[in-house]
Design a protein around this motif. Structure first.
Motif, mmCIF file in Angstrom:
data_model
loop_
_atom_site.group_PDB
_atom_site.id
_atom_site.type_symbol
_atom_site.label_atom_id
_atom_site.label_comp_id
_atom_site.label_asym_id
_atom_site.label_seq_id
_atom_site.Cartn_x
_atom_site.Cartn_y
_atom_site.Cartn_z
ATOM 1 N N ASP A 1 0.891 -1.199 0.159
ATOM 2 C CA ASP A 1 0.065 0.443 0.120
ATOM 3 C C ASP A 1 0.795 1.220 0.271
ATOM 4 O O ASP A 1 0.179 2.338 0.091
ATOM 5 C CB ASP A 1 -1.461 0.066 1.270
ATOM 6 N N TYR A 2 2.823 0.837 0.100
ATOM 7 C CA TYR A 2 2.939 2.549 0.362
ATOM 8 C C TYR A 2 4.090 2.189 -1.350
ATOM 9 O O TYR A 2 4.241 3.479 -0.761
ATOM 10 C CB TYR A 2 3.281 2.217 1.188
ATOM 11 N N SER A 3 3.763 2.066 -2.083
ATOM 12 C CA SER A 3 4.669 2.014 -3.001
ATOM 13 C C SER A 3 4.084 2.818 -3.890
ATOM 14 O O SER A 3 3.126 2.903 -4.185
ATOM 15 C CB SER A 3 4.174 1.073 -4.074
ATOM 16 N N GLU A 4 5.022 4.814 -4.332
ATOM 17 C CA GLU A 4 3.823 4.863 -5.459
ATOM 18 C C GLU A 4 3.475 4.609 -6.220
ATOM 19 O O GLU A 4 4.068 3.420 -7.172
ATOM 20 C CB GLU A 4 5.450 5.555 -5.723
ATOM 21 N N ASP A 5 2.833 5.758 -7.399
ATOM 22 C CA ASP A 5 1.953 5.083 -8.334
ATOM 23 C C ASP A 5 3.279 4.854 -8.943
ATOM 24 O O ASP A 5 3.344 3.945 -10.066
ATOM 25 C CB ASP A 5 1.018 6.453 -8.545
ATOM 26 N N ASP A 6 3.951 5.972 -9.615
ATOM 27 C CA ASP A 6 4.744 5.610 -10.950
ATOM 28 C C ASP A 6 6.108 4.054 -11.117
ATOM 29 O O ASP A 6 6.517 4.273 -11.668
ATOM 30 C CB ASP A 6 5.786 6.464 -10.903
#
Length: 147
Positions: free
Chosen positions: A130-135
């Protein structure tokens, strides 16, 4: 521009110069010129030496827009790129550029990389966290599509 980048006196290249290099390498002809001879390897080595995110962006552009003949050079650095990705958990900008570079390395070596190391676990964690950035998720999906 290449000479100015390679011989820049500070560890991180000046914003204007690196911006020029990034923009120039989005052109196929310029990417080919900048990557000829041993120049691409020198750029990659400098990027590794200083963990320069924007210089890795230049090498990513060369992987994307440069000649296909550069694949051998990128294959040589695949393991190092992957190790730096795994070590750079606190620097998502660097991870994005490195994964983005791997997207353009269409190599037979991927079978070995995925079966022998823990890179597959890293890819999985980027997609389920849930903590991964969209990019970062986008680049990871693009990498999966290429592999």
């Amino acid at each position: 521009v290449y000479q100015l980048v390679i011989h820049f006196p500070d560890s991180i290249i000046g914003k204007e110069l690196i911006a020029l290099a990034i923009n120039l390498t989005t052109n196929k002809t310029n990417a080919a010129l900048i990557s000829q001879d041993d120049q691409l390897e020198e750029l990659i080595n400098r990027a590794f030496k200083y963990n320069d995110v924007l210089l890795f962006r230049v090498t990513r552009n060369i992987a994307q827009f440069g000649p296909v003949t550069n694949i051998d050079i990128y294959e040589k650095y695949m393991d190092s790129l992957i190790e730096l990705i795994k070590q750079s958990c606190d620097n998502t900008d660097l991870q994005i550029e490195l994964i983005g570079t791997l997207v353009y390395i269409n190599s037979e070596k991927w079978d070995t990389v995925l079966t022998e190391g823990d890179f597959l676990d890293f890819i999985h964690s980027n997609l389920v966290s849930d903590y991964s950035e969209d990019d970062l998720v986008l680049e990871t999906v693009m990498l999966i599509a290429m592999i």
